[in-house]
Design a protein around this motif. Structure first.
Motif, short mmCIF file in Angstrom:
data_model
loop_
_atom_site.label_atom_id
_atom_site.label_comp_id
_atom_site.label_asym_id
_atom_site.label_seq_id
_atom_site.Cartn_x
_atom_site.Cartn_y
_atom_site.Cartn_z
N CYS A 1 0.84 -1.19 0.00
CA CYS A 1 0.00 0.00 0.00
C CYS A 1 0.88 1.25 0.00
CB CYS A 1 -0.92 0.01 1.22
SG CYS A 1 -2.05 1.41 1.29
N ASN A 2 0.56 2.19 -0.87
CA ASN A 2 1.25 3.49 -0.91
C ASN A 2 2.76 3.37 -0.96
OD1 ASN A 2 -1.16 4.90 -0.85
ND2 ASN A 2 -1.15 5.18 1.37
N GLY A 3 3.25 2.48 -1.82
CA GLY A 3 4.69 2.37 -1.99
C GLY A 3 5.42 1.67 -0.88
N VAL A 4 4.68 1.01 0.02
CA VAL A 4 5.30 0.31 1.14
C VAL A 4 4.85 -1.15 1.11
CG1 VAL A 4 5.46 0.16 3.65
CG2 VAL A 4 5.39 2.39 2.55
N LEU A 5 5.81 -2.05 1.34
CA LEU A 5 5.51 -3.48 1.49
C LEU A 5 5.47 -3.79 2.98
CD1 LEU A 5 5.26 -6.45 0.48
CD2 LEU A 5 7.77 -6.52 0.48
N TYR A 6 4.34 -4.32 3.45
CA TYR A 6 4.18 -4.71 4.86
C TYR A 6 4.33 -6.22 4.97
CZ TYR A 6 1.99 -0.09 5.29
OH TYR A 6 1.73 1.25 5.26
N SER A 7 5.14 -6.66 5.90
CA SER A 7 5.32 -8.10 6.12
C SER A 7 5.08 -8.42 7.60
CB SER A 7 6.72 -8.56 5.70
OG SER A 7 7.71 -7.93 6.50
N GLY A 8 4.25 -9.43 7.85
CA GLY A 8 3.98 -9.87 9.21
C GLY A 8 4.54 -11.26 9.42
N SER A 9 5.04 -11.51 10.63
CA SER A 9 5.73 -12.77 10.88
C SER A 9 5.24 -13.41 12.17
CB SER A 9 7.24 -12.53 10.96
OG SER A 9 7.91 -13.67 11.46
N ARG A 10 5.53 -14.68 12.30
CA ARG A 10 5.20 -15.38 13.54
C ARG A 10 6.11 -14.96 14.69
NH1 ARG A 10 1.49 -19.30 13.24
NH2 ARG A 10 0.78 -19.94 11.16
N ASP A 11 7.09 -14.12 14.40
CA ASP A 11 7.91 -13.57 15.50
C ASP A 11 7.21 -12.40 16.19
OD1 ASP A 11 8.14 -11.45 13.75
OD2 ASP A 11 10.27 -11.72 13.36
N GLY A 12 5.98 -12.06 15.72
CA GLY A 12 5.18 -11.03 16.36
C GLY A 12 5.44 -9.62 15.87
N THR A 13 6.30 -9.44 14.86
CA THR A 13 6.63 -8.10 14.38
C THR A 13 6.07 -7.87 12.98
OG1 THR A 13 8.73 -8.77 13.36
CG2 THR A 13 8.78 -8.13 15.69
N ILE A 14 5.96 -6.57 12.64
CA ILE A 14 5.58 -6.14 11.29
C ILE A 14 6.70 -5.26 10.77
CG2 ILE A 14 3.86 -4.96 9.89
CD1 ILE A 14 2.88 -5.84 13.38
N ARG A 15 7.18 -5.59 9.59
CA ARG A 15 8.27 -4.80 9.00
C ARG A 15 7.75 -4.06 7.77
NH1 ARG A 15 13.76 -6.12 10.47
NH2 ARG A 15 13.69 -7.46 12.32
N LEU A 16 8.21 -2.82 7.62
CA LEU A 16 7.84 -1.99 6.50
C LEU A 16 9.04 -1.81 5.59
CD1 LEU A 16 5.67 -1.37 8.74
CD2 LEU A 16 5.52 0.93 7.76
N TRP A 17 8.84 -2.13 4.29
CA TRP A 17 9.91 -2.09 3.31
C TRP A 17 9.57 -1.10 2.20
CZ3 TRP A 17 13.72 -5.64 4.78
CH2 TRP A 17 13.30 -6.67 5.65
N SER A 18 10.57 -0.37 1.73
CA SER A 18 10.37 0.56 0.62
C SER A 18 10.30 -0.24 -0.69
CB SER A 18 11.52 1.57 0.55
OG SER A 18 11.44 2.32 -0.64
N LEU A 19 9.27 0.01 -1.49
CA LEU A 19 9.15 -0.69 -2.76
C LEU A 19 10.12 -0.14 -3.81
CD1 LEU A 19 5.29 -1.16 -3.14
CD2 LEU A 19 7.00 -2.88 -2.60
N SER A 20 10.65 1.05 -3.54
CA SER A 20 11.55 1.65 -4.54
C SER A 20 12.91 0.98 -4.55
CB SER A 20 11.70 3.15 -4.28
OG SER A 20 12.21 3.38 -2.97
N ASP A 21 13.45 0.66 -3.35
CA ASP A 21 14.77 0.04 -3.30
C ASP A 21 14.81 -1.19 -2.39
OD1 ASP A 21 14.50 1.19 -0.85
OD2 ASP A 21 16.24 2.53 -1.03
N HIS A 22 13.63 -1.62 -1.89
CA HIS A 22 13.50 -2.81 -1.05
C HIS A 22 14.30 -2.71 0.25
CE1 HIS A 22 12.49 -5.08 -5.00
NE2 HIS A 22 11.40 -4.56 -4.45
N SER A 23 14.51 -1.48 0.70
CA SER A 23 15.21 -1.30 1.96
C SER A 23 14.21 -1.27 3.11
CB SER A 23 16.01 0.00 1.94
OG SER A 23 15.15 1.12 1.76
#
Length: 822
Positions: free
Chosen positions: A675-697
Motif C-alpha cells: 500500500c502506498n509504496g510500502v511493502l508490509y510483512s507480518g511474521s510469527r515472530d510477532g513483528t511487522i516490518r515496512l519495506w520501501s518498494l523503490s529500493d527494497h530497503s
C-alpha cells in the motif's frame, strides 16, 4: 509562465528561502516544509505528494539533493501564483450493511451505553409499564431500576447476519422519533449534573427481552418516603421532622426545574433517601408514574370523545387513592394529548414550572396530616362527583368545594397557629398555576418553621429557576407513552389471563406488529448467502480479478468462480504440495499466480480458452528446515513471497528471476500487503516490518519492542494510511498514519484472516465467526464500531471483500459469499 512552488506551503521556489529538495520517490518539496514534517519512524518521512514512506537523512533536508531543473525555471520578477486546492477523486464505496445513523450520532450516544451484561434482574421480578428492578453485575449491592424505552431489532435463530449489541442499541435509538430522543438526551445530561436526582447510569440493551432500557440507581428501599409516612402524619412528632423533609423535597424539585424539567406528576415512591439521609427524586419512577396515568387516561375514552366533570372527578379520586398527585392543567393536557375533550371551561391553563407546586403541596400535606388527608379528600371528591350531574356542579365548583375541605383540615390541625404555612398551602393549590408561589418561596416558608427569619439572614437559595426558560414536562413527554411493543405485550398478557389463550393469536399479533425498518430487515434475510462447493480440503486464499473469484486450497488446486452467478468456471491443477496463497495480476496480460508449501510458484494464464498447464513455474531454493511459501502479493512488475525461511523475496514477473531477498524476521513470514509504496510483512515472530518498494530497503519495524508474550502475526491488511494486524492471541491492532491507535480483543482464539475495504473491517478465525466492524475516527482517535457477526460453522481461513460482497474461505472446504440484497 508560472513559477514552480512547493506543494505543501504553496510558496514559490526562490533558491534562497524556499529551496526545492528532491525525495527518493522523485517528488519535490521545499526545505522548510520537509524540516517540519512529522517523523513517525526513525530516518523516514512520508512524502507530502505521494504519501510514500521514504528515507530521510539523519542530518536533515539540507543533505537531500536540490531540484536543479526547478531552480532553472525560477523567475524572481514573477508574482506568486494562487493555486486552487487539489481536487481529490471520490472513491466509490459499497456498504456491506447500510445504516441510518452517522458517525457523530454514534459518538454521542455511545458514551451513555452500558456494557451488555451490566444488569442482573431479580428472580421473578414483576414488571409494571416496562418497569423492573435489578442490580449491577459488578456491584450487586447497587440496586437499579430499569425502564423499557423501545424494542431492539430481533435476530432470528436462522438469520445469516447477527447484529452486535452496540449496533442493535444504535439502531433502536436512530429509529426513535426526534422528540423521544431529545427528551432522553436531556434526562441523561441532567442526571449527570450535581442535583438531588438519583443517578441515571445509562442505556442498556436487554438482549433477553429485546428492549432498550434506561437504567437508574435505586436507593435504599426501606428508607423511601412512602415507607416513612405514618397514619397520623408528622405533626404529632413536631414540625421539625416535617420541615426537614419538606425542604429536601423542594430542593430536589427545584434542582430538576433548573435543568428545564417539570415532573408534572409526583407520588411518594418518586423520592428516596441515601445512606446519609439526603432525599433524592427518582426520574425512572416519575416516567413510570406518567405511563400509568397516560395509560389510564387512554382508557377513559377514545379519540374525539367527551368526558364530563363527573368522570374527571372520579378519575382524579382513583389516583389520589394511589397517592399519585398532579395539577389540574397537567390532567387536562393529558386528556387533550389523547384527543379527549374535557367539559371544563376553566381548564385552559398552560403547563409550566408552577405545575410542580401543586403535587409538591399535596405530598407535603399528606406527610403533615397523614392518611386522613387523602382519605377525606377521596371520599369528598367521589361524593361531589357523583352529585355533579344532578346538581349541575361545574369543574370550578368542585374545586372550590375541595379547597374548602383542605382549609378545614388545616384549621382543624393548626388552629390559629402557623397562619403563613396554611396560607402558603392554599396558594399552592390555586387553580391558576400563575397564582401559585415559586418552589423557592415554599422552601423558605417551610424553613421558617425551624429557623426564624431574623436568624436566617446569611442563608440564600442561589440560582432561582428562570421561569422564561423552556420546560419539558416528563409526564407529558413521549417517554411517558408506553412503547407500542410493551403495550402489545401487556395486552397479550391480559388476554392470556382472561381467556387462557394457546398462544396462536400472540404469534399472529407479533407478525402484524408493523413494517420493519431497513436496518431491522437486514437480520431478517436481506443479507444473502451463497455456498460455493468444489474444494476437497481447507481453503487457504482468495483473490478477485477480471470478473472472477479465485480460491486456493490444501487440495493442491485453484478454483475459478464467476462473479456474476457464482458458478464454477475452471480448476487449475499442477501443484505437488498444498497451495497456500493466490493472487491475481492484470498488467500486460491477466495472470493468476499461486504458491505452495513446497516453494513452488505457478503462473497461470487467464486468457480464454483456459488451459490446464501453467504459463511458467519456478521454485524457491528448498531448505528442509522450513516450509515453503506462506504469503503472496504483487506490485508493479514484482511478485513478493513470504516464506518459511524467514525472508521476503522479490521475483520478476517477466522471467521469474529472483531480484531481491529481504531478511530480518526471526520466524516464518505469514502475511504480506502492499500500500502506498510500502511493502508490509507480518511474521510469527510477532513483528511487522515496512519495506520501501523503490529500493527494497527496510523502513521500520513495528512491535519489535513490545513487552510480554509474543503473539504471532497471522494476517494484515493496509488501505490508505490505515494498517490492521491480527494475532494468534485473538487481538486486532490498528495503526493510522504510522501511529499506533487501538488494540482490541474481537475473537476467542486465533484470527487467521483480516480484510479492510474503505471503512469496513472483517475478521475471522478459530471461533468460526466473521466479525464485521466499521472504522471511524481521525488522526487523533480511532473508533471501531462493532456492527455484527456472521456465524460460519467452520474455522475461517481467508477473507475478501469486493463491491459489497464478502467472500469467506473456510476449513470445511467451502467458499461462502455474503452480500446485501432485497
Amino acid at each position: 509562465m508560472e513559477s514552480p512552488e512547493c506543494p505543501v506551503c504553496l510558496q514559490s521556489y526562490d533558491g534562497e528561502c524556499t529551496i526545492p529538495r528532491v525525495l527518493t520517490c522523485g517528488h519535490t518539496a521545499c526545505e522548510s516544509c520537509l524540516l517540519n514534517l512529522p517523523q513517525k519512524f526513525p530516518l523516514t518521512i512520508r512524502c507530502p505528494a505521494c504519501t510514500v514512506l521514504v528515507k530521510y537523512p539523519p542530518q536533515g533536508p539540507t543533505f537531500l539533493p536540490k531540484n536543479i531543473d526547478l531552480l532553472r525555471l525560477i523567475d524572481p520578477a514573477s508574482p506568486k501564483p494562487l493555486k486552487n486546492p487539489k481536487n481529490f477523486e471520490n472513491v466509490l464505496e459499497f456498504d456491506f450493511i447500510p445504516r441510518t445513523w452517522s458517525n457523530e450520532f454514534y459518538t454521542f450516544w455511545k458514551q451513555y451505553v452500558l456494557p451488555k451484561d451490566s444488569v442482573l434482574f431479580e428472580a421473578k421480578a414483576e414488571e409494571d409499564c416496562g418497569f423492573r428492578f435489578g442490580c449491577l453485575r459488578e456491584n450487586q449491592s447497587q440496586r437499579v431500576s430499569v425502564v423499557k424505552l423501545g424494542s431492539l431489532c430481533d435476530d432470528d435463530d436462522d438469520s445469516v447476519f447477527k447484529y452486535s449489541y452496540l449496533m442493535r442499541v444504535m439502531n433502536c435509538l436512530s429509529g426513535m422519533i426526534v422528540e423521544v430522543r431529545d427528551q432522553l438526551d436531556l434526562i441523561l445530561r441532567t442526571a449527570s449534573r450535581q442535583i438531588k436526582c438519583c443517578r441515571v447510569l445509562g442505556l442498556w440493551g436487554d438482549m433477553e427481552d429485546g428492549f432498550l432500557c434506561l437504567v437508574c440507581e435505586r436507593l435504599n428501599e426501606i428508607e423511601r418516603l412512602d415507607f416513612l409516612r405514618n397514619g397520623d402524619g408528622l405533626c404529632n412528632d413536631g414540625l421539625s421532622s416535617f420541615a426537614m423533609m419538606g425542604m429536601e423535597i423542594c430542593e430536589a424539585l427545584i434542582g430538576l426545574n433548573k435543568q428545564g424539567f417539570t415532573a408534572g406528576c409526583l407520588g411518594f415512591s418518586c423520592f428516596s433517601f441515601d445512606s446519609f439521609g439526603n432525599l433524592y427524586v427518582d426520574l425512572n419512577d416519575i416516567l413510570v408514574m406518567g405511563r400509568r396515568v397516560t395509560k389510564s387516561v387512554a382508557k377513559v375514552g377514545c379519540v374525539g370523545s367527551r368526558v364530563c366533570d363527573k368522570e374527571v372527578g372520579l378519575f382524579l379520586s382513583d389516583f389520589l387513592e394511589s397517592n399519585v398527585f398532579f395539577s389540574p392543567e397537567v390532567l387536562y393536557e393529558l386528556f387533550k394529548k389523547e384527543g379527549i375533550w374535557v367539559e371544563c371551561e376553566e381548564s385552559e391553563f398552560s403547563v409550566g414550572y408552577g405545575s410542580d407546586v401543586w403535587p409538591v403541596a399535596c405530598i407535603l400535606l399528606s406527610l403533615l396530616i397523614g392518611e386522613q388527608f387523602t382519605k377525606e379528600l377521596i371520599d369528598y371528591i367521589r361524593c361531589v362527583s357523583t352529585k355533579a350531574s344532578d346538581d349541575n356542579i361545574s369543574c370550578l365548583g368542585m374545586y372550590m368545594a375541595w379547597m374548602e375541605k383542605v382549609t378545614y383540615l388545616l384549621e382543624n390541625i393548626f388552629g390559629s397557629e402557623f397562619v403563613s404555612l396554611q396560607l402558603m398551602f392554599c396558594q399552592c393549590l390555586n387553580f391558576d398555576p400563575g397564582c401559585r408561589p415559586l418552589l423557592t418561596n415554599v422552601w423558605k416558608c417551610i424553613r421558617e418553621l425551624i429557623i426564624k427569619p431574623e436568624f436566617d439572614k446569611m442563608i440564600r437559595f442561589d440560582g432561582p429557576v428562570n421561569l422564561e426558560n423552556e420546560n419539558h414536562c416528563l409526564v407529558l413527554g413521549e417517554l411517558s407513552c408506553l412503547p407500542k411493543e410493551i403495550l402489545e405485550t401487556e395486552d397479550k398478557d391480559e388476554l392470556l389471563g382472561a381467556e387462557n389463550s394457546d398462544g396462536a393469536d400472540i404469534d399472529q399479533a407479533r407478525a402484524a406488529g408493523g413494517v420493519k425498518d431497513l436496518v431491522n430487515s437486514l437480520s431478517k434475510g436481506n443479507v444473502k448467502f451463497k455456498d460455493l462447493q468444489g474444494h476437497r480440503d481447507c481453503v487457504t486464499g482468495l483473490a478477485v480479478g477480471g470478473g472472477f473469484l479465485f480460491s486456493s486450497s490444501f487440495d493442491k488446486s485453484i478454483h475459478v468462480w464467476s462473479l456474476k452467478d457464482f458458478s464454477h468456471v475452471h480448476t487449475f491443477k499442477g501443484h505437488d504440495h498444498k497451495v497456500m496463497a493466490v493472487v491475481y495480476v492484470d498488467e500486460d496480460q491477466p495472470l493468476c499466480i499461486s504458491g505452495d508449501s513446497g516453494g513452488g510458484i505457478f503462473v497461470w494464464s487467464f486468457s480464454f480458452p483456459l488451459g490446464h498447464e501453467p504459463l511458467k513455474k519456478w521454485n524457491e531454493e528448498k531448505d528442509w528446515r522450513y516450509s515453503g511459501i506462506h504469503a503472496l502479493t504483487t506490485s508493479g512488475r514484482y511478485l513478493y513471497t513470504g516464506s518459511g525461511d524467514r525472508t521476503i523475496k522479490a521475483w520478476s514477473l517477466l522471467d521469474g528471476t529472483l531480484s531481491c531477498t529481504m531478511s530480518g524476521h526471526k520466524s516464518a513470514v505469514s502475511t504480506l500487503a502492499v500500500c502506498n509504496g510500502v511493502l508490509y510483512s507480518g511474521s510469527r515472530d510477532g513483528t511487522i516490518r515496512l519495506w520501501s518498494l523503490s529500493d527494497h530497503s527496510l523502513l521500520t519495524v513495528l512491535e519489535e519492542d513490545s513487552s510480554g508474550a509474543v503473539s504471532s502475526v497471522l494476517s494484515l491488511t493496509a488501505v490508505q494510511h490505515t494498517l490492521v494486524v491480527s494475532h494468534e492471541s485473538g487481538s486486532i491492532k490498528v495503526w493510522r498514519n504510522d501511529k499506533f491507535m487501538k488494540s482490541m480483543q474481537t475473537h476467542k482464539g486465533s484470527v487467521f484472516a483480516v480484510f479492510l475495504e474503505g471503512k469496513w473491517l472483517f475478521t475471522g478465525g478459530w471461533d468460526k465467526t466473521v466479525s464485521v466492524q466499521e472504522l471511524a475516527g481521525d488522526e487523533f482517535e480511532e473508533d471501531v464500531i462493532p456492527t455484527g457477526a456472521i456465524p460460519c460453522g467452520s474455522v475461517i481461513t481467508a477473507l475478501l471483500y469486493w463491491q459489497g460482497k464478502l467472500f469467506v474461505g473456510c476449513a470445511d472446504r467451502t467458499v461462502k459469499v455474503y452480500y446485501y440484497g432485497k
